[in-house]
Write a protein that holds these residues in place. Structure first.
Motif, PDB file in Angstrom:
ATOM      1  N   PHE A  54       0.826  -1.213   0.000  1.00  0.00           N
ATOM      2  CA  PHE A  54       0.000   0.000   0.000  1.00  0.00           C
ATOM      3  C   PHE A  54       0.860   1.263   0.000  1.00  0.00           C
ATOM      4  O   PHE A  54       0.618   2.196  -0.766  1.00  0.00           O
ATOM      5  CB  PHE A  54      -0.916   0.017   1.218  1.00  0.00           C
ATOM      6  CG  PHE A  54      -1.901  -1.120   1.290  1.00  0.00           C
ATOM      7  CD1 PHE A  54      -2.247  -1.832   0.158  1.00  0.00           C
ATOM      8  CD2 PHE A  54      -2.492  -1.484   2.493  1.00  0.00           C
ATOM      9  CE1 PHE A  54      -3.150  -2.885   0.213  1.00  0.00           C
ATOM     10  CE2 PHE A  54      -3.403  -2.521   2.559  1.00  0.00           C
ATOM     11  CZ  PHE A  54      -3.733  -3.228   1.419  1.00  0.00           C
ATOM     12  N   LEU A  57       2.846   1.765  -3.276  1.00  0.00           N
ATOM     13  CA  LEU A  57       1.953   2.245  -4.334  1.00  0.00           C
ATOM     14  C   LEU A  57       1.658   3.724  -4.141  1.00  0.00           C
ATOM     15  O   LEU A  57       1.670   4.509  -5.102  1.00  0.00           O
ATOM     16  CB  LEU A  57       0.662   1.428  -4.311  1.00  0.00           C
ATOM     17  CG  LEU A  57      -0.237   1.465  -5.548  1.00  0.00           C
ATOM     18  CD1 LEU A  57       0.510   0.985  -6.781  1.00  0.00           C
ATOM     19  CD2 LEU A  57      -1.478   0.607  -5.311  1.00  0.00           C
ATOM     20  N   LEU A  66      -5.938   6.466  -4.057  1.00  0.00           N
ATOM     21  CA  LEU A  66      -6.014   5.201  -4.779  1.00  0.00           C
ATOM     22  C   LEU A  66      -6.807   5.352  -6.079  1.00  0.00           C
ATOM     23  O   LEU A  66      -6.444   4.768  -7.109  1.00  0.00           O
ATOM     24  CB  LEU A  66      -6.665   4.134  -3.889  1.00  0.00           C
ATOM     25  CG  LEU A  66      -6.844   2.744  -4.518  1.00  0.00           C
ATOM     26  CD1 LEU A  66      -5.497   2.128  -4.852  1.00  0.00           C
ATOM     27  CD2 LEU A  66      -7.641   1.834  -3.590  1.00  0.00           C
ATOM     28  N   ILE A 198      -6.278  -0.522   3.444  1.00  0.00           N
ATOM     29  CA  ILE A 198      -6.230   0.002   2.080  1.00  0.00           C
ATOM     30  C   ILE A 198      -7.033   1.293   1.945  1.00  0.00           C
ATOM     31  O   ILE A 198      -6.748   2.134   1.095  1.00  0.00           O
ATOM     32  CB  ILE A 198      -6.744  -1.049   1.078  1.00  0.00           C
ATOM     33  CG1 ILE A 198      -6.420  -0.601  -0.352  1.00  0.00           C
ATOM     34  CG2 ILE A 198      -8.244  -1.304   1.245  1.00  0.00           C
ATOM     35  CD1 ILE A 198      -6.698  -1.650  -1.399  1.00  0.00           C
ATOM     36  N   THR A 201      -5.187   4.628   1.755  1.00  0.00           N
ATOM     37  CA  THR A 201      -4.603   5.169   0.524  1.00  0.00           C
ATOM     38  C   THR A 201      -5.413   6.374   0.038  1.00  0.00           C
ATOM     39  O   THR A 201      -4.933   7.134  -0.810  1.00  0.00           O
ATOM     40  CB  THR A 201      -4.566   4.099  -0.579  1.00  0.00           C
ATOM     41  OG1 THR A 201      -5.884   3.573  -0.774  1.00  0.00           O
ATOM     42  CG2 THR A 201      -3.625   2.964  -0.213  1.00  0.00           C
ATOM     43  N   PRO A 349      -4.216  -4.635  -5.470  1.00  0.00           N
ATOM     44  CA  PRO A 349      -3.097  -3.742  -5.139  1.00  0.00           C
ATOM     45  C   PRO A 349      -1.741  -4.298  -5.577  1.00  0.00           C
ATOM     46  O   PRO A 349      -0.886  -3.547  -6.061  1.00  0.00           O
ATOM     47  CB  PRO A 349      -3.176  -3.626  -3.615  1.00  0.00           C
ATOM     48  CG  PRO A 349      -4.612  -3.847  -3.299  1.00  0.00           C
ATOM     49  CD  PRO A 349      -5.069  -4.878  -4.284  1.00  0.00           C
TER      50      PRO A 349
END
Length: 384
Positions: A54, A57, A66, A198, A201, A349
Protein backbone atom coordinates in the motif's frame (compact mmCIF):
# COMPACT_ATOMS: atom_id res chain seq x y z
CA UNK A 1 -10.34 19.29 -5.35
CA UNK A 2 -9.15 21.36 -2.41
CA UNK A 3 -6.72 19.34 -0.27
CA UNK A 4 -7.01 19.31 3.52
CA UNK A 5 -4.11 18.28 5.75
CA UNK A 6 -3.70 16.05 8.78
CA UNK A 7 -0.78 15.75 11.23
CA UNK A 8 1.51 12.74 11.66
CA UNK A 9 0.35 11.98 15.21
CA UNK A 10 -3.29 12.33 14.21
CA UNK A 11 -2.86 9.92 11.29
CA UNK A 12 -1.15 7.37 13.53
CA UNK A 13 -3.96 7.47 16.09
CA UNK A 14 -6.71 7.27 13.46
CA UNK A 15 -5.02 4.27 11.82
CA UNK A 16 -4.40 2.56 15.16
CA UNK A 17 -7.98 2.88 16.44
CA UNK A 18 -9.21 1.84 12.99
CA UNK A 19 -7.09 -1.30 13.19
CA UNK A 20 -7.90 -2.39 16.74
CA UNK A 21 -11.07 -0.50 17.65
CA UNK A 22 -13.66 -3.07 16.56
CA UNK A 23 -11.33 -6.00 15.91
CA UNK A 24 -10.17 -6.29 19.50
CA UNK A 25 -13.57 -7.23 20.88
CA UNK A 26 -14.15 -10.15 18.47
CA UNK A 27 -12.81 -13.73 18.47
CA UNK A 28 -9.95 -13.50 15.97
CA UNK A 29 -8.49 -16.81 14.83
CA UNK A 30 -10.95 -18.98 16.76
CA UNK A 31 -10.33 -21.82 14.28
CA UNK A 32 -6.78 -22.18 15.64
CA UNK A 33 -8.13 -22.61 19.21
CA UNK A 34 -5.28 -22.15 21.76
CA UNK A 35 -2.88 -21.27 18.92
CA UNK A 36 -4.93 -18.24 17.86
CA UNK A 37 -2.25 -15.94 19.27
CA UNK A 38 0.36 -17.61 17.01
CA UNK A 39 -1.94 -17.12 14.04
CA UNK A 40 -2.17 -13.46 15.03
CA UNK A 41 1.64 -13.15 15.05
CA UNK A 42 1.90 -14.73 11.58
CA UNK A 43 -0.98 -12.56 10.36
CA UNK A 44 0.91 -9.49 11.57
CA UNK A 45 3.95 -10.54 9.50
CA UNK A 46 1.71 -10.82 6.43
CA UNK A 47 0.24 -7.46 7.44
CA UNK A 48 3.69 -5.85 7.24
CA UNK A 49 4.10 -7.07 3.66
CA UNK A 50 0.62 -5.94 2.68
CA UNK A 51 1.04 -2.44 4.11
CA UNK A 52 4.40 -2.22 2.33
CA UNK A 53 2.48 -2.75 -0.92
CA UNK A 54 0.00 0.00 0.00
CA UNK A 55 2.69 2.50 1.03
CA UNK A 56 4.89 1.71 -1.99
CA UNK A 57 1.95 2.24 -4.33
CA UNK A 58 1.11 5.52 -2.61
CA UNK A 59 4.78 6.60 -2.52
CA UNK A 60 5.19 6.06 -6.26
CA UNK A 61 2.37 8.55 -6.87
CA UNK A 62 2.74 11.11 -4.06
CA UNK A 63 -0.28 13.28 -3.41
CA UNK A 64 -2.63 10.92 -5.28
CA UNK A 65 -5.40 8.83 -3.79
CA UNK A 66 -6.01 5.20 -4.78
CA UNK A 67 -8.70 6.34 -7.23
CA UNK A 68 -6.25 8.68 -8.96
CA UNK A 69 -3.50 6.04 -8.94
CA UNK A 70 -5.77 3.48 -10.61
CA UNK A 71 -6.70 5.93 -13.37
CA UNK A 72 -3.04 6.82 -13.91
CA UNK A 73 -1.91 3.19 -14.15
CA UNK A 74 -4.85 1.63 -16.00
CA UNK A 75 -6.24 4.60 -17.90
CA UNK A 76 -9.84 5.72 -17.97
CA UNK A 77 -11.28 2.74 -19.89
CA UNK A 78 -10.04 0.03 -17.49
CA UNK A 79 -9.60 2.22 -14.44
CA UNK A 80 -13.09 3.74 -14.26
CA UNK A 81 -14.97 0.47 -13.45
CA UNK A 82 -12.34 -0.47 -10.85
CA UNK A 83 -12.61 2.96 -9.22
CA UNK A 84 -16.40 2.57 -9.00
CA UNK A 85 -15.86 -0.88 -7.45
CA UNK A 86 -13.61 0.50 -4.71
CA UNK A 87 -16.02 3.33 -3.90
CA UNK A 88 -18.87 0.82 -3.57
CA UNK A 89 -16.59 -1.37 -1.45
CA UNK A 90 -15.83 1.46 0.98
CA UNK A 91 -19.54 2.25 1.26
CA UNK A 92 -20.46 -1.39 1.91
CA UNK A 93 -17.74 -1.72 4.56
CA UNK A 94 -19.01 1.38 6.33
CA UNK A 95 -22.49 -0.16 6.29
CA UNK A 96 -21.23 -3.48 7.70
CA UNK A 97 -19.39 -1.86 10.59
CA UNK A 98 -22.44 0.30 11.33
CA UNK A 99 -24.56 -2.85 11.47
CA UNK A 100 -21.99 -4.50 13.80
CA UNK A 101 -22.23 -1.48 16.08
CA UNK A 102 -26.03 -1.55 16.07
CA UNK A 103 -26.20 -5.28 16.82
CA UNK A 104 -23.84 -4.88 19.78
CA UNK A 105 -25.87 -1.98 21.15
CA UNK A 106 -29.14 -3.90 20.85
CA UNK A 107 -27.74 -7.02 22.52
CA UNK A 108 -26.18 -5.17 25.46
CA UNK A 109 -27.66 -1.83 26.53
CA UNK A 110 -30.30 -0.72 24.01
CA UNK A 111 -32.67 -3.70 24.11
CA UNK A 112 -35.57 -3.41 21.68
CA UNK A 113 -34.31 -0.24 20.01
CA UNK A 114 -34.92 -0.31 16.23
CA UNK A 115 -31.77 -1.04 14.26
CA UNK A 116 -32.45 1.83 11.86
CA UNK A 117 -32.56 4.36 14.71
CA UNK A 118 -29.18 3.28 16.04
CA UNK A 119 -27.46 3.19 12.64
CA UNK A 120 -28.90 6.50 11.46
CA UNK A 121 -27.95 8.30 14.69
CA UNK A 122 -24.44 6.84 14.58
CA UNK A 123 -23.84 7.74 10.93
CA UNK A 124 -25.32 11.24 11.39
CA UNK A 125 -22.71 12.08 14.03
CA UNK A 126 -19.93 10.81 11.77
CA UNK A 127 -21.15 12.83 8.80
CA UNK A 128 -21.39 15.94 10.97
CA UNK A 129 -17.75 15.46 12.04
CA UNK A 130 -16.47 14.84 8.51
CA UNK A 131 -18.20 17.95 7.22
CA UNK A 132 -15.86 19.87 9.48
CA UNK A 133 -12.92 18.46 7.52
CA UNK A 134 -10.34 15.73 7.98
CA UNK A 135 -8.51 18.01 10.42
CA UNK A 136 -11.47 17.81 12.81
CA UNK A 137 -11.55 14.04 12.42
CA UNK A 138 -7.83 13.88 13.24
CA UNK A 139 -8.13 16.17 16.26
CA UNK A 140 -10.92 13.98 17.63
CA UNK A 141 -8.59 10.99 17.41
CA UNK A 142 -5.91 13.00 19.19
CA UNK A 143 -8.27 13.65 22.10
CA UNK A 144 -10.18 10.37 22.32
CA UNK A 145 -7.84 7.53 21.32
CA UNK A 146 -5.27 7.95 24.17
CA UNK A 147 -8.16 7.81 26.66
CA UNK A 148 -9.49 4.62 25.02
CA UNK A 149 -6.04 2.99 25.19
CA UNK A 150 -5.80 3.86 28.89
CA UNK A 151 -9.26 2.37 29.45
CA UNK A 152 -8.26 -0.79 27.56
CA UNK A 153 -5.10 -1.28 29.63
CA UNK A 154 -7.03 -0.57 32.82
CA UNK A 155 -9.66 -3.15 31.83
CA UNK A 156 -7.04 -5.84 31.42
CA UNK A 157 -5.39 -4.80 34.70
CA UNK A 158 -8.71 -5.42 36.47
CA UNK A 159 -9.17 -8.75 34.67
CA UNK A 160 -5.70 -9.94 35.70
CA UNK A 161 -6.24 -8.71 39.28
CA UNK A 162 -9.48 -10.64 39.51
CA UNK A 163 -7.63 -13.97 39.20
CA UNK A 164 -9.64 -15.43 36.30
CA UNK A 165 -6.53 -15.89 34.13
CA UNK A 166 -5.31 -19.46 33.56
CA UNK A 167 -2.31 -19.72 31.22
CA UNK A 168 -2.74 -23.50 30.97
CA UNK A 169 -5.47 -22.78 28.42
CA UNK A 170 -2.69 -21.78 26.00
CA UNK A 171 -1.21 -25.27 25.96
CA UNK A 172 -0.26 -27.33 24.08
CA UNK A 173 1.46 -24.83 21.81
CA UNK A 174 0.93 -25.78 18.15
CA UNK A 175 -1.49 -28.42 19.35
CA UNK A 176 -3.68 -27.75 16.31
CA UNK A 177 -0.74 -28.05 13.90
CA UNK A 178 1.32 -25.51 11.99
CA UNK A 179 -0.86 -25.92 8.90
CA UNK A 180 -3.97 -24.84 10.80
CA UNK A 181 -2.14 -21.80 12.17
CA UNK A 182 -1.04 -20.76 8.67
CA UNK A 183 -4.52 -21.32 7.21
CA UNK A 184 -6.00 -19.16 9.95
CA UNK A 185 -3.42 -16.38 9.61
CA UNK A 186 -3.90 -16.10 5.84
CA UNK A 187 -6.13 -14.78 4.53
CA UNK A 188 -8.43 -14.26 7.56
CA UNK A 189 -6.06 -12.59 10.04
CA UNK A 190 -4.27 -10.76 7.24
CA UNK A 191 -7.42 -9.26 5.77
CA UNK A 192 -8.83 -8.48 9.23
CA UNK A 193 -7.52 -6.00 10.16
CA UNK A 194 -4.44 -5.22 8.02
CA UNK A 195 -6.00 -5.49 4.58
CA UNK A 196 -8.67 -3.03 5.63
CA UNK A 197 -5.96 -0.36 5.86
CA UNK A 198 -6.23 0.00 2.08
CA UNK A 199 -8.82 2.70 2.74
CA UNK A 200 -5.99 4.89 4.05
CA UNK A 201 -4.60 5.17 0.52
CA UNK A 202 -7.44 7.68 0.26
CA UNK A 203 -6.30 9.55 3.37
CA UNK A 204 -2.50 9.49 3.04
CA UNK A 205 -2.44 12.34 0.47
CA UNK A 206 -3.79 14.56 3.27
CA UNK A 207 -0.70 13.94 5.42
CA UNK A 208 1.44 17.05 5.83
CA UNK A 209 4.66 15.06 5.32
CA UNK A 210 4.02 12.35 2.70
CA UNK A 211 7.53 10.96 3.15
CA UNK A 212 6.56 9.51 6.55
CA UNK A 213 3.67 7.36 5.29
CA UNK A 214 5.71 4.14 5.24
CA UNK A 215 7.02 4.73 8.76
CA UNK A 216 3.56 5.42 10.14
CA UNK A 217 2.13 2.35 8.41
CA UNK A 218 4.82 0.02 9.79
CA UNK A 219 4.53 1.38 13.34
CA UNK A 220 0.73 1.05 13.24
CA UNK A 221 0.96 -2.59 12.11
CA UNK A 222 3.53 -3.39 14.81
CA UNK A 223 1.61 -1.64 17.59
CA UNK A 224 -1.74 -3.04 16.54
CA UNK A 225 -0.30 -6.54 16.08
CA UNK A 226 1.18 -6.55 19.59
CA UNK A 227 -2.05 -5.28 21.17
CA UNK A 228 -4.25 -7.76 19.29
CA UNK A 229 -1.94 -10.70 20.11
CA UNK A 230 -1.82 -9.83 23.81
CA UNK A 231 -5.58 -9.42 23.80
CA UNK A 232 -6.06 -12.88 22.25
CA UNK A 233 -3.71 -14.42 24.83
CA UNK A 234 -5.74 -12.84 27.62
CA UNK A 235 -9.10 -13.90 26.20
CA UNK A 236 -8.05 -17.53 25.69
CA UNK A 237 -6.50 -17.60 29.17
CA UNK A 238 -9.83 -16.59 30.68
CA UNK A 239 -12.37 -18.35 28.47
CA UNK A 240 -10.42 -21.34 27.22
CA UNK A 241 -9.87 -22.22 23.53
CA UNK A 242 -13.26 -23.89 23.01
CA UNK A 243 -15.40 -21.11 24.47
CA UNK A 244 -13.25 -18.38 22.89
CA UNK A 245 -14.14 -19.44 19.35
CA UNK A 246 -17.87 -19.76 20.06
CA UNK A 247 -18.62 -16.41 21.71
CA UNK A 248 -19.38 -13.54 19.35
CA UNK A 249 -17.92 -10.85 21.64
CA UNK A 250 -15.40 -12.61 23.94
CA UNK A 251 -13.97 -9.42 25.40
CA UNK A 252 -17.42 -8.48 26.67
CA UNK A 253 -17.88 -11.92 28.26
CA UNK A 254 -14.42 -11.71 29.84
CA UNK A 255 -15.09 -8.25 31.27
CA UNK A 256 -18.31 -9.51 32.87
CA UNK A 257 -16.37 -12.26 34.66
CA UNK A 258 -13.90 -9.85 36.25
CA UNK A 259 -14.44 -8.95 39.90
CA UNK A 260 -12.01 -7.49 42.44
CA UNK A 261 -12.99 -7.81 46.13
CA UNK A 262 -16.67 -7.93 45.15
CA UNK A 263 -16.42 -4.19 44.62
CA UNK A 264 -14.84 -3.49 41.22
CA UNK A 265 -16.99 -5.47 38.78
CA UNK A 266 -19.39 -5.14 35.86
CA UNK A 267 -16.76 -3.33 33.81
CA UNK A 268 -18.35 -4.53 30.57
CA UNK A 269 -19.58 -0.98 29.92
CA UNK A 270 -16.03 0.03 28.98
CA UNK A 271 -16.03 -2.61 26.22
CA UNK A 272 -19.12 -0.94 24.78
CA UNK A 273 -17.26 2.39 24.90
CA UNK A 274 -14.30 0.89 23.03
CA UNK A 275 -16.67 -0.46 20.37
CA UNK A 276 -18.39 2.90 19.99
CA UNK A 277 -15.13 4.81 19.51
CA UNK A 278 -13.59 2.15 17.27
CA UNK A 279 -16.72 1.97 15.13
CA UNK A 280 -16.86 5.75 14.87
CA UNK A 281 -13.38 6.07 13.38
CA UNK A 282 -13.71 2.95 11.24
CA UNK A 283 -16.98 4.02 9.64
CA UNK A 284 -15.68 7.58 9.37
CA UNK A 285 -12.55 6.46 7.49
CA UNK A 286 -14.58 4.38 5.05
CA UNK A 287 -17.08 7.17 4.38
CA UNK A 288 -14.25 9.66 3.94
CA UNK A 289 -12.55 7.28 1.48
CA UNK A 290 -15.76 6.88 -0.51
CA UNK A 291 -16.42 10.63 -0.50
CA UNK A 292 -12.90 11.60 -1.62
CA UNK A 293 -12.93 8.85 -4.24
CA UNK A 294 -16.24 10.12 -5.63
CA UNK A 295 -14.91 13.68 -5.73
CA UNK A 296 -11.75 12.60 -7.56
CA UNK A 297 -13.61 10.40 -10.02
CA UNK A 298 -16.17 13.05 -10.98
CA UNK A 299 -13.80 16.04 -10.68
CA UNK A 300 -15.74 17.73 -7.87
CA UNK A 301 -14.37 20.79 -6.10
CA UNK A 302 -14.99 19.28 -2.65
CA UNK A 303 -15.99 15.94 -1.16
CA UNK A 304 -18.27 17.65 1.39
CA UNK A 305 -21.14 17.82 -1.07
CA UNK A 306 -21.43 14.03 -1.29
CA UNK A 307 -21.17 13.25 2.44
CA UNK A 308 -24.91 13.46 3.19
CA UNK A 309 -25.94 11.28 0.21
CA UNK A 310 -23.27 8.74 1.17
CA UNK A 311 -24.46 8.79 4.77
CA UNK A 312 -27.99 8.04 3.60
CA UNK A 313 -26.77 5.11 1.48
CA UNK A 314 -24.66 3.69 4.33
CA UNK A 315 -27.59 3.89 6.74
CA UNK A 316 -29.99 2.17 4.35
CA UNK A 317 -27.49 -0.49 3.31
CA UNK A 318 -26.55 -1.25 6.91
CA UNK A 319 -30.19 -1.92 7.69
CA UNK A 320 -31.13 -4.07 4.68
CA UNK A 321 -27.94 -6.04 4.00
CA UNK A 322 -28.89 -8.90 6.37
CA UNK A 323 -32.04 -10.07 8.16
CA UNK A 324 -30.28 -10.98 11.40
CA UNK A 325 -26.87 -11.23 13.08
CA UNK A 326 -26.28 -14.85 12.03
CA UNK A 327 -26.82 -14.02 8.35
CA UNK A 328 -24.74 -10.86 8.74
CA UNK A 329 -21.76 -12.82 10.12
CA UNK A 330 -22.13 -15.62 7.57
CA UNK A 331 -21.97 -13.15 4.67
CA UNK A 332 -18.89 -11.48 6.14
CA UNK A 333 -16.92 -14.63 6.96
CA UNK A 334 -17.77 -16.77 3.93
CA UNK A 335 -18.74 -14.75 0.86
CA UNK A 336 -16.99 -11.40 1.40
CA UNK A 337 -13.74 -12.89 2.71
CA UNK A 338 -13.12 -14.92 -0.46
CA UNK A 339 -14.82 -13.01 -3.25
CA UNK A 340 -14.50 -9.37 -2.12
CA UNK A 341 -11.82 -8.74 0.53
CA UNK A 342 -9.16 -11.02 -0.95
CA UNK A 343 -9.17 -9.52 -4.48
CA UNK A 344 -9.72 -5.88 -3.48
CA UNK A 345 -7.32 -5.80 -0.52
CA UNK A 346 -4.54 -8.09 -1.73
CA UNK A 347 -4.70 -9.25 -5.36
CA UNK A 348 -5.53 -5.97 -7.14
CA UNK A 349 -3.10 -3.74 -5.14
CA UNK A 350 -0.28 -6.22 -5.86
CA UNK A 351 -1.18 -6.27 -9.57
CA UNK A 352 -1.30 -2.46 -9.65
CA UNK A 353 2.17 -2.32 -8.10
CA UNK A 354 3.55 -4.77 -10.69
CA UNK A 355 1.95 -2.89 -13.59
CA UNK A 356 3.24 0.39 -12.19
CA UNK A 357 6.76 -1.04 -11.98
CA UNK A 358 6.80 -2.16 -15.63
CA UNK A 359 5.05 1.03 -16.73
CA UNK A 360 7.83 3.11 -15.19
CA UNK A 361 10.52 0.87 -16.70
CA UNK A 362 9.06 0.81 -20.21
CA UNK A 363 8.10 4.50 -20.49
CA UNK A 364 11.68 5.88 -20.18
CA UNK A 365 12.90 3.32 -22.78
CA UNK A 366 10.23 4.38 -25.26
CA UNK A 367 11.06 8.03 -24.66
CA UNK A 368 14.78 7.30 -25.09
CA UNK A 369 14.18 5.53 -28.44
CA UNK A 370 11.98 8.37 -29.67
CA UNK A 371 14.64 10.92 -28.71
CA UNK A 372 17.27 8.93 -30.57
CA UNK A 373 15.07 8.80 -33.67
CA UNK A 374 14.56 12.55 -33.54
CA UNK A 375 18.30 13.10 -33.12
CA UNK A 376 19.00 10.83 -36.10
CA UNK A 377 16.58 12.79 -38.30
CA UNK A 378 18.17 16.07 -37.31
CA UNK A 379 21.62 14.74 -38.14
CA UNK A 380 20.48 13.57 -41.58
CA UNK A 381 19.06 17.00 -42.29
CA UNK A 382 22.31 18.64 -41.20
CA UNK A 383 24.31 16.35 -43.51
CA UNK A 384 22.12 17.29 -46.45
Amino acid sequence: MNQEKIGLKQLFLVMLIFEIGTTIIHALGGEAKQDAWLASVVGTLFGFMLVLVFTKLSGDYPGNSLIQIIQTILGRFFGYPLCITYIIYFISQAARVSRDFAELMISTILYGTPTMIIISSFVAVIIYTLRGGIEVFGRMAEMVVPVILIILFSTWAVIYASGVIDLKHLTPVLGTGIKNVLNTSFPTLTILPYGELIVFTMLWPALKDNRRVKTVGMVVVLTGGVLLTLNIIGLISVLGPQLYGRINVPLLATARMASVADFLERIDAVVILIMVVGGFFKVGAYIYGAAVGTAHLFKLQSYHSVLIPLGTIVTSLGFIQARNLVEHDAIGLKFLMTYVHLPLQIVIPCLLLVISYFHKRVKPLVKFKNDNKCTGVEKSHNVE
